[in-house]
Design a protein around this motif. Structure first.
Motif, mmCIF file in Angstrom:
data_model
loop_
_atom_site.group_PDB
_atom_site.id
_atom_site.type_symbol
_atom_site.label_atom_id
_atom_site.label_comp_id
_atom_site.label_asym_id
_atom_site.label_seq_id
_atom_site.Cartn_x
_atom_site.Cartn_y
_atom_site.Cartn_z
ATOM 1 N N MET A 1 20.181 -77.627 45.562
ATOM 2 C CA MET A 1 19.517 -78.674 45.236
ATOM 3 C C MET A 1 19.577 -78.674 46.941
ATOM 4 S SD MET A 1 19.289 -82.375 44.187
ATOM 5 C CE MET A 1 18.272 -81.877 42.282
ATOM 6 N N SER A 2 18.363 -79.201 47.934
ATOM 7 C CA SER A 2 17.948 -79.080 49.167
ATOM 8 C C SER A 2 19.342 -80.076 49.795
ATOM 9 C CB SER A 2 16.839 -78.988 49.607
ATOM 10 O OG SER A 2 16.003 -79.931 49.299
ATOM 11 N N ALA A 3 19.579 -80.495 51.004
ATOM 12 C CA ALA A 3 20.280 -81.696 51.358
ATOM 13 C C ALA A 3 19.221 -83.027 51.878
ATOM 14 C CB ALA A 3 20.945 -81.112 52.332
ATOM 15 N N ASP A 4 17.855 -82.554 51.883
ATOM 16 C CA ASP A 4 16.829 -82.945 51.908
ATOM 17 C C ASP A 4 16.284 -83.428 51.206
ATOM 18 O OD1 ASP A 4 15.429 -81.006 50.978
ATOM 19 O OD2 ASP A 4 13.907 -81.008 52.976
ATOM 20 N N ALA A 5 17.143 -83.411 49.564
ATOM 21 C CA ALA A 5 16.591 -84.294 48.761
ATOM 22 C C ALA A 5 16.622 -85.348 48.259
ATOM 23 C CB ALA A 5 16.050 -83.316 47.518
ATOM 24 N N ALA A 6 18.450 -85.779 49.033
ATOM 25 C CA ALA A 6 19.420 -86.564 48.739
ATOM 26 C C ALA A 6 19.090 -87.352 50.104
ATOM 27 C CB ALA A 6 20.234 -85.720 48.696
ATOM 28 N N ARG A 7 19.780 -88.742 49.633
ATOM 29 C CA ARG A 7 19.604 -89.548 50.969
ATOM 30 C C ARG A 7 21.050 -91.010 49.979
ATOM 31 N NH1 ARG A 7 15.250 -94.300 49.697
ATOM 32 N NH2 ARG A 7 15.700 -94.933 47.661
ATOM 33 N N VAL A 8 22.076 -91.458 50.460
ATOM 34 C CA VAL A 8 22.693 -92.767 50.802
ATOM 35 C C VAL A 8 22.053 -93.964 50.413
ATOM 36 C CG1 VAL A 8 24.792 -93.014 51.289
ATOM 37 C CG2 VAL A 8 25.003 -90.932 51.997
ATOM 38 N N PRO A 175 31.779 -72.891 36.551
ATOM 39 C CA PRO A 175 33.486 -72.908 36.548
ATOM 40 C C PRO A 175 32.954 -74.521 36.921
ATOM 41 C CG PRO A 175 32.888 -70.760 37.274
ATOM 42 C CD PRO A 175 31.772 -71.494 37.060
ATOM 43 N N ALA A 176 33.752 -75.375 37.369
ATOM 44 C CA ALA A 176 34.079 -76.589 37.306
ATOM 45 C C ALA A 176 34.027 -76.489 39.324
ATOM 46 C CB ALA A 176 35.829 -77.495 37.755
ATOM 47 N N ALA A 177 33.171 -77.873 39.893
ATOM 48 C CA ALA A 177 32.467 -77.944 40.520
ATOM 49 C C ALA A 177 33.910 -77.970 41.561
ATOM 50 C CB ALA A 177 31.782 -78.783 41.604
ATOM 51 N N THR A 178 33.826 -78.309 42.964
ATOM 52 C CA THR A 178 35.370 -78.245 44.079
ATOM 53 C C THR A 178 34.746 -79.127 45.196
ATOM 54 O OG1 THR A 178 34.763 -76.155 45.012
ATOM 55 C CG2 THR A 178 36.644 -76.686 42.907
ATOM 56 N N THR A 179 33.586 -79.594 44.920
ATOM 57 C CA THR A 179 32.819 -80.214 46.041
ATOM 58 C C THR A 179 32.391 -81.449 45.731
ATOM 59 O OG1 THR A 179 30.960 -78.705 46.762
ATOM 60 C CG2 THR A 179 34.064 -78.282 48.033
ATOM 61 N N TRP A 180 31.510 -82.080 46.737
ATOM 62 C CA TRP A 180 30.705 -82.863 46.212
ATOM 63 C C TRP A 180 28.936 -82.629 46.215
ATOM 64 C CZ3 TRP A 180 29.345 -86.599 43.353
ATOM 65 C CH2 TRP A 180 28.321 -87.364 43.537
ATOM 66 N N THR A 181 28.850 -81.636 47.531
ATOM 67 C CA THR A 181 27.549 -80.460 47.376
ATOM 68 C C THR A 181 27.526 -79.704 46.437
ATOM 69 O OG1 THR A 181 27.691 -80.704 49.913
ATOM 70 C CG2 THR A 181 26.409 -78.826 48.116
ATOM 71 N N ASP A 182 28.993 -79.527 45.752
ATOM 72 C CA ASP A 182 28.921 -78.505 44.544
ATOM 73 C C ASP A 182 28.599 -79.366 43.070
ATOM 74 O OD1 ASP A 182 29.150 -75.901 45.736
ATOM 75 O OD2 ASP A 182 31.114 -76.289 45.855
ATOM 76 N N VAL A 183 28.926 -80.156 43.009
ATOM 77 C CA VAL A 183 28.856 -81.178 41.414
ATOM 78 C C VAL A 183 27.393 -81.844 41.907
ATOM 79 C CG1 VAL A 183 28.586 -83.242 41.154
ATOM 80 C CG2 VAL A 183 31.075 -82.326 42.396
ATOM 81 N N LEU A 184 26.473 -81.392 42.668
ATOM 82 C CA LEU A 184 25.260 -81.760 43.072
ATOM 83 C C LEU A 184 23.814 -81.330 42.850
ATOM 84 C CD1 LEU A 184 24.768 -84.459 46.447
ATOM 85 C CD2 LEU A 184 25.322 -85.456 43.516
#
Length: 527
Positions: A1-8, A175-184
């Motif tokens: 998923m691209s970074a520009d698809a997310a927002r805080v 495998p289980a994600a280890t970073t927040w980016t991977d979780v998303l």
């Protein structure tokens, strides 16, 4: 998923995303059914769900899928009742209760999942939040491996799933994600594969933050977004037992109640953070302790129950018991009831009462002017009119006309009237009606004893009969009711001032009855 698809997500937005059939508004507390296993220590499972639903304003119901022997240190055993009984539980609830939301937790095995799936297909609840319970906080596996495929089939019946990072990995078969980016990214793939919204949770990651995110590969989040993040600080505590259960149950409640997914998630995250922040104060167990579901409610609302109007006035009545006892033992009252009271003392009392009623009617008129409802306004206005039109007419039947207002006021009369006029001058409606209440309530209480002694030959029979008048009894009940409601609504300071006005007026009422025989200038004064 691209970074520009997310927002805080910085704050709560009023937009309402698609809710796939969820009620946008529900009258009264939402009715939320938890389908899950038990936790005898009360921190997770159905026990946590019911606390979470209640803490977030809903009415919780529960159907048990499994009986779990566990504590804060781990799971010791799981007993799964027959699925026929599970279906009986489900049908018993849905046959009788309108269900606004369903939260699904621990399911145990494939037969349980199939039973729940068939029930969902039959009932079609408007909102289903699935917490795919597979692994406990302690690391124990809570779902049989052969049931994972059945669970994946259940995902499409849910509107939202809330897996932790290890559970998300199982659903993604990665495998289980280890970073927040991977979780998303992993949450996005699960959302796309199973056509379901995913609440991605960062609680299992290392670091000072604990973000969450609503992920929807269909882009149904407002503005066509696929990810909305919710920032959060990590709270240093080991007491996080049941956070997943509590989160999902709270979300089911908030989303069903308001229909705004983003607002619901933001509010639940604040509630959960608050509950985790107070977890250490519970001291439950020696392992991963539970969160404190009601900590915020306890601190903001307290534990003191609200008394009813009747309970408030019952306390008042008992508090003036010494005053009431004195009233019932006054020589004036005893002799008036027995018919042995000196007539000069009686007519002196009536003359003073006429003076009192003139100002008392003015106080009732002020109460009418300040009354918050038409009913109260009309009641006090009628009382003011009656004090002049009816009561004084009755007095004039016993007194020479020139004595009605020409008698000098006695000290007791002046004190009583001054108290009422002072209350009226302050302009506080609640205090005014508390001050005049003894003239209804205490007066009738004394009169009920006097009228019981009346008989045709009683010298004051016609006067005593006024105490038995049903219209006066109705007025007394109304006055008590209006004051009781005012006490119930009042803040503590106003309640204190109301009682002070009531207590002082009660003492003045008794002093007023005592005055005829305590006035030294009169025959028949106290011996």
């Amino acid at each position: 998923m691209s970074a520009d698809a997310a927002r805080v997500f910085p704050d709560v937005s009023p937009v309402v995303p698609s809710t796939a059939g969820v009620h946008p508004e529900v009258s009264g507390p939402v009715r939320v059914l938890s389908i899950a296993g038990t936790d005898p220590t009360g921190g997770a499972g159905i026990q946590a769900d019911l606390k979470s639903i209640a803490a977030n304003g809903g009415f919780g119901m529960a159907v048990v899928t499994a009986l779990v022997a566990q504590n804060t240190r781990g799971v010791r055993g799981v007993h799964v009742p027959p699925v026929t009984f599970l279906r009986e539980q489900l049908d018993a609830v849905s046959d009788d209760v309108v269900i606004d939301a369903v939260k699904i937790g621990m399911l145990g095995d494939a037969a349980v999942i199939d039973t729940v799936t068939r029930w969902l297909d039959a009932v079609k609840p408007p909102l289903v939040v699935l917490d795919p319970v597979m692994i406990a906080t302690s690391g124990d596996r809570l779902l049989a491996a052969d049931a994972e495929a059945a669970l994946r089939g259940l995902l499409s019946r849910a509107h939202l799933i809330t897996p932790n990072i290890p559970e998300l990995a199982i659903l993604a078969e990665e495998p289980a994600a280890t970073t927040w980016t991977d979780v998303l990214a992993q949450a996005g793939r699960v959302s796309e594969r199973y056509a379901v919204r995913v609440l991605a949770k960062g609680g299992h990651l290392e670091g000072e933050t604990a973000p969450d995110a609503l992920v929807d590969a269909s882009g149904s989040i407002p503005d066509g977004l696929r990810v909305v993040e919710f920032a959060g600080a990590r709270i240093p505590t080991d007491n996080t037992h049941g956070t997943g259960c509590s989160l999902s149950a709270a979300l089911a409640t908030r989303i069903a109640a308001g229909g705004d997914w983003l607002e619901a998630i933001a509010e639940v995250k604040r509630w959960l953070t608050e509950s985790i922040g107070h977890a250490d104060s519970l001291h439950v167990g020696t392992g991963h302790g539970p969160i404190s579901h009601f900590a915020g409610l306890w601190s903001r609302g307290g534990l003191t129950t609200e008394r009813t109007a009747e309970e408030h006035l019952d306390l008042w009545w008992r508090a003036i018991a010494p005053i009431r006892h004195r009233a019932n033992t006054l020589p004036f009252v005893e002799r008036l009831g027995a018919g042995t009271l000196d007539r000069d003392a009686f007519t002196w009392y009536l003359a003073q009462d006429a003076l009192y009623l003139r100002d008392y009617s003015r106080v009732l008129a002020e109460a009418s002017r300040l009354a918050p409802t038409p009913e109260e306004q009309a009641f006090w206005a009628a009382g003011a009119n009656g004090a002049i039109a009816a009561e004084l007419q009755l007095h004039q039947g016993w007194l020479p006309e020139d004595e009605v207002f020409n008698t000098p006021p006695a000290p007791a009369t002046i004190a009583y009237v001054d108290h009422l006029l002072a209350a009226a001058a302050r302009g506080d409606y609640a205090v005014i009606i508390a001050a005049v209440l003894p003239c209804y309530w205490l007066y009738q209480d004394i009169g009920s004893r006097l009228v019981a002694q009346s008989h045709p030959e009683h010298p004051y029979a016609s006067w005593l009969e006024t105490y038995a008048d049903e219209a006066f009894a109705r007025s007394t009940r109304s006055a008590i009711g209006f004051v009781g409601e005012a006490v119930r609504r009042a803040d503590p300071d106003t309640r204190a001032r109301m009682f002070e006005a009531f207590e002082r007026a009660s003492a003045h009422e008794v002093a007023f009855f005592a005055a005829p025989l305590e006035a030294r200038a009169l025959p028949g004064h106290a011996e």
